[in-house]
Design an enzyme around this catalytic site. Structure first.
Site, short mmCIF file in Angstrom:
data_model
loop_
_atom_site.label_atom_id
_atom_site.label_comp_id
_atom_site.label_asym_id
_atom_site.label_seq_id
_atom_site.Cartn_x
_atom_site.Cartn_y
_atom_site.Cartn_z
N SER A 129 0.83 -1.21 0.00
CA SER A 129 0.00 0.00 0.00
C SER A 129 0.86 1.25 0.00
CB SER A 129 -0.88 -0.02 1.26
OG SER A 129 -1.39 1.26 1.52
N TYR A 154 -2.25 -0.16 10.20
CA TYR A 154 -2.45 -0.75 8.86
C TYR A 154 -1.17 -0.63 8.03
CZ TYR A 154 -3.84 -0.97 3.95
OH TYR A 154 -3.91 -1.27 2.61
N1 LIG Z 1 -8.49 -0.27 -2.42
C1 LIG Z 1 -7.43 0.50 -2.17
O1 LIG Z 1 -7.49 1.73 -2.32
C2 LIG Z 1 -6.13 -0.10 -1.72
C3 LIG Z 1 -5.02 0.75 -1.60
C4 LIG Z 1 -3.81 0.21 -1.18
C5 LIG Z 1 -3.69 -1.14 -0.92
N2 LIG Z 1 -4.79 -1.94 -1.04
C6 LIG Z 1 -4.62 -3.38 -0.74
O2 LIG Z 1 -5.13 -4.12 -1.84
C7 LIG Z 1 -5.70 -5.35 -1.37
C8 LIG Z 1 -7.14 -5.46 -1.84
O3 LIG Z 1 -7.87 -4.34 -1.32
P1 LIG Z 1 -9.41 -4.13 -1.61
O4 LIG Z 1 -9.62 -2.68 -1.76
O5 LIG Z 1 -9.86 -5.05 -2.67
O6 LIG Z 1 -10.01 -4.54 -0.19
P2 LIG Z 1 -11.26 -5.46 0.18
O7 LIG Z 1 -11.46 -5.31 1.65
O8 LIG Z 1 -12.41 -5.14 -0.72
O9 LIG Z 1 -10.74 -6.91 -0.16
C9 LIG Z 1 -9.98 -7.69 0.73
C10 LIG Z 1 -10.65 -9.05 0.83
O10 LIG Z 1 -9.85 -9.86 1.69
C11 LIG Z 1 -10.71 -10.64 2.50
N3 LIG Z 1 -9.98 -10.97 3.73
C12 LIG Z 1 -9.57 -10.13 4.71
N4 LIG Z 1 -8.95 -10.82 5.67
C13 LIG Z 1 -8.96 -12.13 5.30
C14 LIG Z 1 -8.48 -13.32 5.88
N5 LIG Z 1 -7.87 -13.32 7.09
N6 LIG Z 1 -8.66 -14.49 5.23
C15 LIG Z 1 -9.28 -14.51 4.02
N7 LIG Z 1 -9.77 -13.40 3.42
C16 LIG Z 1 -9.61 -12.23 4.05
C17 LIG Z 1 -11.90 -9.75 2.78
O11 LIG Z 1 -13.08 -10.49 3.09
C18 LIG Z 1 -12.04 -8.99 1.45
O12 LIG Z 1 -13.00 -9.58 0.59
C19 LIG Z 1 -5.54 -5.33 0.15
O13 LIG Z 1 -4.36 -6.02 0.47
C20 LIG Z 1 -5.40 -3.85 0.46
O14 LIG Z 1 -4.69 -3.66 1.68
C21 LIG Z 1 -6.01 -1.46 -1.45
#
Ligand SMILES: NC(=O)c1ccc[n+]([C@@H]2O[C@H](COP(=O)([O-])OP(=O)(O)OC[C@H]3O[C@@H](n4cnc5c(N)ncnc54)[C@H](O)[C@@H]3O)[C@@H](O)[C@H]2O)c1
Length: 332
Positions: A129, A154
């Site tokens: 991130s 985080y």
């Molecule tokens: N969306 C953004 O702006 C953004 C920015 C920077 C980094 N990220 C990273 O990208 C990745 C995806 O983000 P996103 O926006 O799709 O988030 P999201 O919350 O929509 O998706 C994450 C998924 O992981 C699942 N999850 C969480 N903990 C879990 C566990 N212990 N076991 C199994 N499943 C689990 C959740 O149910 C969820 O469906 C993440 O790693 C997030 O930290 C996202």
């Protein structure tokens, strides 16, 4: 060739799976469908993948390392795309242990599964991130910049994931790439993020909280650009023993008040703004230097905010005409 996608029911996971299925890949999805935000949205994302290709889904928690190891042993994926995490900056002040479980123990489960696959694993790609860059007012942020002052738990867990991954790549000669995503938005997005909450409130005629009185900047990146970046990286695996890190962002930070103005244009409504102080854990700015992605993969984003936001608003209107949804915690 099988690819294991963790967080398949998440925002980015759903889009990554759709893209991989369209390319004819066999996709094994994993997610625990936790209730951090409305799990019905996660189920609907999974349902939207039906019929797109060879997709199977396993509901399990990454912290259950034995179950993750069993799944990897049974499916023998050539590639792992690890997107599952406890996301959200502000929520990490409320429920820190959720971050330890998903982002530390869960990440280690994935690294251990990769280690067990050994030479059968071509590439592990995981989500980091932009938050690892900490609270900096000036950008752009380069992958080689110091990242030893995360502003939230985080961010600290995401940085820890990078360090654990670098160690595993070296120790067990694994090919690993980490991607630092910058504020992603788009259809099937996240209800806990500001763009969703602002859209919801503006359309309902309700006031929106504008933190740090709008003096925040974000490098808003459209989901299709994120997925094309992930795709480009998947096509060029790291070498064995190599751990790479890349920013994937829009390289065009937008002031929060300008973002709200763009959302007013996309919704055709005026926002009622309530100025608020800076939130603990938030950062002033994010701004991706993307020269490494350009140099190594020829990747660059192609969607301007003015084009991407109406696509999200259209999707949001369509969805909320048929679904109720729960408000989230408010990360930007
Ligand atoms: N969306 C953004 O702006 C953004 C920015 C920077 C980094 N990220 C990273 O990208 C990745 C995806 O983000 P996103 O926006 O799709 O988030 P999201 O919350 O929509 O998706 C994450 C998924 O992981 C699942 N999850 C969480 N903990 C879990 C566990 N212990 N076991 C199994 N499943 C689990 C959740 O149910 C969820 O469906 C993440 O790693 C997030 O930290 C996202």
């Amino acid at each position: 060739m099988t690819i294991l996608v963790t967080g398949a029911a998440g925002f980015i996971g759903r889009h990554a799976c759709a893209r991989l299925l369209a390319a004819g890949r066999r996709v094994v999805g994993l997610d625990n469908l936790n209730p951090y935000y409305d799990p019905a949205l996660k189920r609907d994302r999974l349902a939207s993948l039906a019929g797109l290709g060879d997709f199977s889904f396993h509901r399990l928690d990454l912290a259950d390392h034995a179950a993750v190891a069993d799944l990897a042993r049974a499916e023998r994926p050539r590639t792992i795309l690890h997107l599952a995490a406890q996301a959200g900056v502000r929520y990490s002040l409320q429920d820190p242990f959720a971050y330890a479980q998903s982002n530390l123990t869960g990440h280690l489960s994935v690294l251990e599964a990769a280690r067990a696959l050994g030479g059968g694993l071509e590439h592990l790609v995981y989500a980091s991130s932009s938050s690892v860059y900490g609270n900096r007012a000036e950008g752009p942020f380069k992958e080689t910049d110091p990242v030893d002052a995360p502003a939230s738990l985080y961010a600290a867990t995401k940085r820890a994931d990078e360090l654990m991954s670098a160690t595993y790549a070296r120790l067990y000669t694994l090919p690993i790439t980490g991607l630092r995503f910058f504020t992603v938005y788009g259809p099937w997005g996240r209800p806990d993020m500001a763009y969703w909450m602002f859209t919801q409130k503006i359309l309902a005629g309700e006031p929106i909280d504008v933190f740090n009185e709008g003096r925040l900047k974000r490098d808003f990146t459209f989901i299709d650009d994120i997925v094309s970046g992930v795709d480009a990286v998947l096509k060029s695996p790291a070498a064995r023993g190599e751990h790479r890190l890349y920013n994937i962002g829009n390289n065009d930070p937008v002031e929060l008040l300008d973002f709200i103005a763009a959302l007013e244009r996309a919704t055709g409504r005026k926002a009622i703004k309530v100025m608020k102080p800076m939130q603990p854990g938030d950062v002033l700015s994010t701004f991706a230097d993307i020269s490494a992605m350009k140099r190594d993969f020829g990747w660059a984003p192609t969607t301007r905010l003015a084009d991407g936001l109406p696509v999200f608003v259209d999707w949001y209107r369509e969805r909320t005409s048929t679904h109720a949804h729960a408000p989230g915690a408010g990360s930007i």
